[in-house]
Scaffold this motif. Structure first.
Motif, PDB file in Angstrom:
ATOM      1  N   LEU A 376       0.919  -1.161   0.100  1.00 42.01           N
ATOM      2  CA  LEU A 376      -0.104  -0.001   0.001  1.00 42.01           C
ATOM      3  C   LEU A 376       0.959   1.202  -0.073  1.00 42.01           C
ATOM      4  O   LEU A 376       1.881   1.167   0.574  1.00 42.01           O
ATOM      5  CB  LEU A 376      -0.875  -0.010   1.407  1.00 42.01           C
ATOM      6  N   TYR A 377       0.284   2.323  -0.499  1.00 45.17           N
ATOM      7  CA  TYR A 377       0.880   3.743  -0.285  1.00 45.17           C
ATOM      8  C   TYR A 377       0.420   4.410   0.730  1.00 45.17           C
ATOM      9  O   TYR A 377       0.680   5.477   1.451  1.00 45.17           O
ATOM     10  CB  TYR A 377       0.815   4.498  -1.655  1.00 45.17           C
ATOM     11  N   GLY A 378      -1.250   3.905   1.090  1.00 43.83           N
ATOM     12  CA  GLY A 378      -1.828   4.732   2.181  1.00 43.83           C
ATOM     13  C   GLY A 378      -3.180   4.052   2.506  1.00 43.83           C
ATOM     14  O   GLY A 378      -3.441   3.051   1.676  1.00 43.83           O
ATOM     15  N   GLU A 379      -3.835   4.529   3.530  1.00 43.45           N
ATOM     16  CA  GLU A 379      -4.963   3.976   4.025  1.00 43.45           C
ATOM     17  C   GLU A 379      -6.293   4.046   2.842  1.00 43.45           C
ATOM     18  O   GLU A 379      -7.111   2.953   2.878  1.00 43.45           O
ATOM     19  CB  GLU A 379      -5.422   4.493   5.220  1.00 43.45           C
ATOM     20  N   VAL A 380      -6.055   5.126   1.906  1.00 43.04           N
ATOM     21  CA  VAL A 380      -7.434   5.171   1.260  1.00 43.04           C
ATOM     22  C   VAL A 380      -7.310   4.027   0.344  1.00 43.04           C
ATOM     23  O   VAL A 380      -8.463   3.485  -0.233  1.00 43.04           O
ATOM     24  CB  VAL A 380      -7.326   6.343   0.348  1.00 43.04           C
ATOM     25  N   GLN A 381      -6.169   3.334  -0.075  1.00 41.69           N
ATOM     26  CA  GLN A 381      -6.018   2.062  -0.900  1.00 41.69           C
ATOM     27  C   GLN A 381      -6.835   1.169  -0.497  1.00 41.69           C
ATOM     28  O   GLN A 381      -7.430   0.267  -1.042  1.00 41.69           O
ATOM     29  CB  GLN A 381      -4.477   1.919  -1.224  1.00 41.69           C
ATOM     30  N   GLN A 386     -11.149  -2.769  -1.022  1.00 48.46           N
ATOM     31  CA  GLN A 386     -12.605  -3.229  -0.416  1.00 48.46           C
ATOM     32  C   GLN A 386     -13.709  -3.124  -1.094  1.00 48.46           C
ATOM     33  O   GLN A 386     -14.391  -3.919  -1.567  1.00 48.46           O
ATOM     34  CB  GLN A 386     -12.612  -2.451   0.896  1.00 48.46           C
ATOM     35  N   ALA A 387     -13.868  -2.019  -1.889  1.00 44.60           N
ATOM     36  CA  ALA A 387     -14.971  -1.487  -2.549  1.00 44.60           C
ATOM     37  C   ALA A 387     -14.955  -2.364  -4.125  1.00 44.60           C
ATOM     38  O   ALA A 387     -15.851  -3.064  -4.638  1.00 44.60           O
ATOM     39  CB  ALA A 387     -15.139  -0.052  -2.932  1.00 44.60           C
ATOM     40  N   THR A 388     -13.640  -2.586  -4.609  1.00 47.51           N
ATOM     41  CA  THR A 388     -13.514  -3.142  -5.827  1.00 47.51           C
ATOM     42  C   THR A 388     -13.988  -4.735  -5.784  1.00 47.51           C
ATOM     43  O   THR A 388     -14.567  -5.296  -6.450  1.00 47.51           O
ATOM     44  CB  THR A 388     -12.133  -3.156  -6.425  1.00 47.51           C
ATOM     45  N   LEU A 389     -13.418  -5.450  -4.626  1.00 43.17           N
ATOM     46  CA  LEU A 389     -13.633  -6.615  -4.308  1.00 43.17           C
ATOM     47  C   LEU A 389     -15.183  -6.948  -4.144  1.00 43.17           C
ATOM     48  O   LEU A 389     -15.710  -8.083  -4.575  1.00 43.17           O
ATOM     49  CB  LEU A 389     -12.763  -7.109  -3.261  1.00 43.17           C
ATOM     50  N   ALA A 390     -15.812  -5.981  -3.421  1.00 41.98           N
ATOM     51  CA  ALA A 390     -17.300  -6.140  -3.247  1.00 41.98           C
ATOM     52  C   ALA A 390     -17.943  -6.193  -4.648  1.00 41.98           C
ATOM     53  O   ALA A 390     -18.955  -6.652  -4.787  1.00 41.98           O
ATOM     54  CB  ALA A 390     -17.792  -5.277  -2.008  1.00 41.98           C
ATOM     55  N   ASP A 391     -17.812  -4.917  -5.225  1.00 42.73           N
ATOM     56  CA  ASP A 391     -18.487  -4.485  -6.311  1.00 42.73           C
ATOM     57  C   ASP A 391     -18.427  -5.653  -7.616  1.00 42.73           C
ATOM     58  O   ASP A 391     -19.304  -5.792  -8.064  1.00 42.73           O
ATOM     59  CB  ASP A 391     -18.003  -3.109  -6.862  1.00 42.73           C
ATOM     60  N   GLU A 392     -17.157  -5.923  -7.915  1.00 45.83           N
ATOM     61  CA  GLU A 392     -16.719  -6.671  -9.016  1.00 45.83           C
ATOM     62  C   GLU A 392     -16.740  -8.416  -8.685  1.00 45.83           C
ATOM     63  O   GLU A 392     -16.779  -9.016  -9.665  1.00 45.83           O
ATOM     64  CB  GLU A 392     -15.568  -6.331  -9.592  1.00 45.83           C
ATOM     65  N   TYR A 393     -16.358  -8.757  -7.569  1.00 41.99           N
ATOM     66  CA  TYR A 393     -16.308 -10.080  -7.267  1.00 41.99           C
ATOM     67  C   TYR A 393     -17.421 -10.514  -6.324  1.00 41.99           C
ATOM     68  O   TYR A 393     -17.328 -11.669  -6.019  1.00 41.99           O
ATOM     69  CB  TYR A 393     -14.863 -10.527  -6.829  1.00 41.99           C
ATOM     70  N   GLY A 394     -17.997  -9.712  -5.622  1.00 37.54           N
ATOM     71  CA  GLY A 394     -19.152 -10.099  -4.528  1.00 37.54           C
ATOM     72  C   GLY A 394     -18.232 -10.655  -3.121  1.00 37.54           C
ATOM     73  O   GLY A 394     -18.791 -11.519  -2.333  1.00 37.54           O
ATOM     74  N   LEU A 395     -17.149 -10.045  -2.896  1.00 33.37           N
ATOM     75  CA  LEU A 395     -16.306 -10.660  -1.854  1.00 33.37           C
ATOM     76  C   LEU A 395     -16.194  -9.464  -0.821  1.00 33.37           C
ATOM     77  O   LEU A 395     -15.715  -8.486  -0.969  1.00 33.37           O
ATOM     78  CB  LEU A 395     -15.128 -10.941  -2.211  1.00 33.37           C
TER      79      LEU A 395
END
Length: 639
Positions: A376-381, A386-395
């Motif tokens: 990571l570069y920072g906490e926002v990542q 988290q959002a990408t895994l939830a939206d694109e993969y349902g995880l």
């Protein structure tokens, strides 16, 4: 038409995406201006981008400007996504660096300008938000000349005397010619001379305006069209292109964003990719605000290519230029865990796909603990992942506490060897290695003290590749940087066959023998040489009211920061020094309370420093060649 691949860069919230919207609106690509606050902009398409009002992924959109086709690349401004900016820089012909007329030069502005100047990329600066309360263009221009570039020149209108002064400073030949025949330098010629210096990355025109109201946009458009150079392209040359972004189609197929520097590509054509090749199944090029199908694409263009199994950073054909190492590496890591234990497999697969799009994610899987960590570069990542895994993969996932990524440096020299046919070596290979420190920034250097023809090249290559792979985890589990590994011994058994021509593995050396033996020899040599663990450091510049210097100093001491200089002027104290990367978040959090909310701190990666006290360790993900018994149980299923 000429092609100009233009990057829009800025510190977060300077108005970069709003400027992109204004340029597209002025060019007639969009009929109505989008709003960052409303999440309706053309280039911020991810749900999290729209929700947070920040750019996370670089986006490409095209428009015509006179006889120039501009491929505009909107890049993230938040420092957590600097890797996305890094990839875009490798394909740019020019850039517009956006500043706020209120906040002025900020931390990320400095980082971006330093990098642009180092790469020689032509840059125009746009001081945005003149419509905002507190805007002070004069102050910001002075900051630009003091902190970014002394070769800045205010435009709209262009002051000819200032242009003459700047050109005379940059070019002694111009000065001599001007003193000899000043009347020969008409306004058109002066502008032509300035254009040359801009193209060389030496002069930096500054424009002022507002992306929201449209003020100053016409002058900026004129600068983009007439001052920035179109990309050089050799359509008839050998194929050379860079993959700077990878996304997935709804069906899962990879789509590669490629900048072609030379040559051309057609649909159904096979193109070289590293040591292999791939077949292009579809091509889209950017025209008038959208990507449209095309049968081919030539040099100078940016295109979306389908059908290729690629990662970000891959080259099509010959290597030309890239972006590796422009910015600091990620210095933080966290373990990603699925909410549902049954999702461990799908999570690993999903993270592997994300790593295709962002190599600096630095995926690391621990088989023993069944844990997967990311860089990571920072906490926002974390939010983005988290959002990408939830939206694109349902995880659904959770994260562990963020930790620092350390490195190891070789302390001395060590050597080891194991000979074929001699105990305790169970492999049909002889490998001898010597390990020593390399110069800073040199990476891993592999050398030979054996004759290259003394054994098959594939065996030598197997040793070299295994050396570099093994050094990802040193004596303490951290990656080993900047060392020289020399192969001192080699030996093998030639291929043996039975009477009927059947290959006899038990009597013949294979590349696998060298791959299995090398980690044992290498780590034995490394143990003799020794390593020291280094932690990442940031350089900081902290400004605070002079009367708060006591609490600020105490805060820095607690954070293990080392101030190098302290200057007090006009009631403001400015401290410069070094601070462990892991402590920067702590200082940012407590600085407001220590300075009545008036303190600011800029930080930038500044290399590594030996860890004081006990060296931190990281769990191993390999078969632990430091423990011979454990290693052989994994590799041979016996000791």
């Amino acid at each position: 038409m000429k092609n100009l691949n233009l990057g829009i860069l800025a510190h977060v919230d300077a108005g970069k995406t709003s400027l992109t919207e204004r340029l597209l609106h002025t060019a007639g690509i969009i009929g109505e201006l989008g709003s960052v606050d409303d999440g309706s902009t053309q280039t911020d398409t991810l749900a999290l981008e729209r929700a947070r009002g920040i750019t996370i992924k670089a986006a490409v959109v095209s428009f015509a400007l006179g006889d120039v086709t501009v491929n505009l690349i909107d890049t993230p401004g938040h420092p957590d996504f600097i890797a996305e900016v890094e990839r875009a820089l490798g394909v740019l012909d020019g850039a517009v660096l956006v500043l706020s007329a209120v906040e002025g030069v900020q931390a990320q502005t400095r980082v971006l300008m330093r990098t642009l100047r180092r790469l020689g990329i032509p840059v125009l600066l746009f001081v945005n938000k003149l419509d905002r309360r507190g805007a002070d263009p004069g102050r910001v221009f002075r900051e630009v000349t003091a902190k970014l570039t002394p070769s800045a020149i205010a435009m709209d209108p262009m002051d000819l005397d200032q242009v003459i002064d700047l050109l005379a400073t940059l070019d002694e030949g111009f000065l001599t010619e001007y003193l000899t025949a000043p009347d020969a330098f008409t306004p058109p010629r002066l502008r032509a001379e300035l254009t040359v210096k801009v193209a060389e990355g030496l002069a930096h025109p500054v424009y002022f305006g507002s992306a929201i109201t449209g003020a100053g946009i016409d002058a900026l458009r004129d600068g983009i069209e007439n001052l920035l150079p179109a990309g050089e392209s050799a359509v008839d040359g050998p194929l050379s292109g860079t993959v700077f972004k990878v996304e997935r189609a709804p069906g899962g197929e990879k789509i590669a964003y490629v900048r072609l520097f030379s040559g051309s590509v057609s649909v159904r054509e096979k193109v070289p990719l590293g040591d292999g090749e791939g077949k292009v199944t579809a091509i889209s090029v950017f025209e008038n605000g959208s990507a449209v199908p095309s049968g081919s694409v030539g040099a100078g263009r940016i295109a979306k290519l389908s059908g290729l199994d690629v990662r970000v950073g891959d080259m099509l054909g010959a290597r030309t230029r890239g972006w590796e190492g422009l910015f600091s590496p990620p210095t933080l890591a966290t373990v990603v865990s699925p909410v549902r234990p049954s999702d461990r497999g799908p999570l690993h697969q999903a993270l592997t796909r994300l790593a295709e799009q962002d190599p600096l994610i630095g995926l690391r899987h621990d088989e023993v603990r069944q844990e997967t960590s990311v860089s990571l570069y920072g906490e926002v990542q974390k939010e983005v992942i988290q959002a990408t895994l939830a939206d694109e993969y349902g995880l659904g996932v959770t994260f562990s506490e963020t930790t620092t990524i350390c490195v190891e440096h070789v302390s001395g020299t060590g050597s080891a060897a194991e000979l074929i046919g001699k105990a305790p070596n169970p492999f049909l290979a002889t490998v001898g290695l010597r390990v020593g420190p390399g110069s800073p920034g040199s990476g891993i250097s592999f050398r030979l003290e054996v004759e290259l023809g003394s054994m098959p090249y594939s065996f030598v290559k197997a040793v070299e590749e295994t050396v570099k792979e093994t050094l990802r985890e040193g004596l303490h589990g951290w990656e080993v940087l900047d060392c020289v590994v020399t192969m001192t011994h080699s030996g093998y058994y030639a291929r043996q066959s039975h009477a009927h021509g059947t290959f006899d593995k038990s009597m013949s050396s294979t590349a696998g023998d060298f791959r299995d033996l090398t980690p044992l020899v290498l780590m034995a040599a490394l143990r003799e040489a020794g390593t020291t663990v280094h932690e990442p450091m940031h350089r900081f510049v902290l400004q605070a009211p002079a009367d708060t210097l006591g609490p600020v100093t105490a805060l820095l001491t607690q954070a293990r920061a080392v101030p190098r200089t302290t200057v007090t002027k006009a009631g403001t104290a400015e401290l410069e020094g070094e601070i462990p990367a892991v402590k920067t978040h702590e200082v940012h959090r407590f600085l407001p309370s220590a300075t009545r909310g008036e303190g600011t701190m800029e930080t930038a990666f500044h290399g590594y420093r030996p860890v004081r006290g006990a060296a931190p360790t990281r769990s191993r993900t390999d078969h632990n060649p430091l423990n011979r018994k454990e290693y052989l149980l994994h590799v041979l299923r016996r000791v």
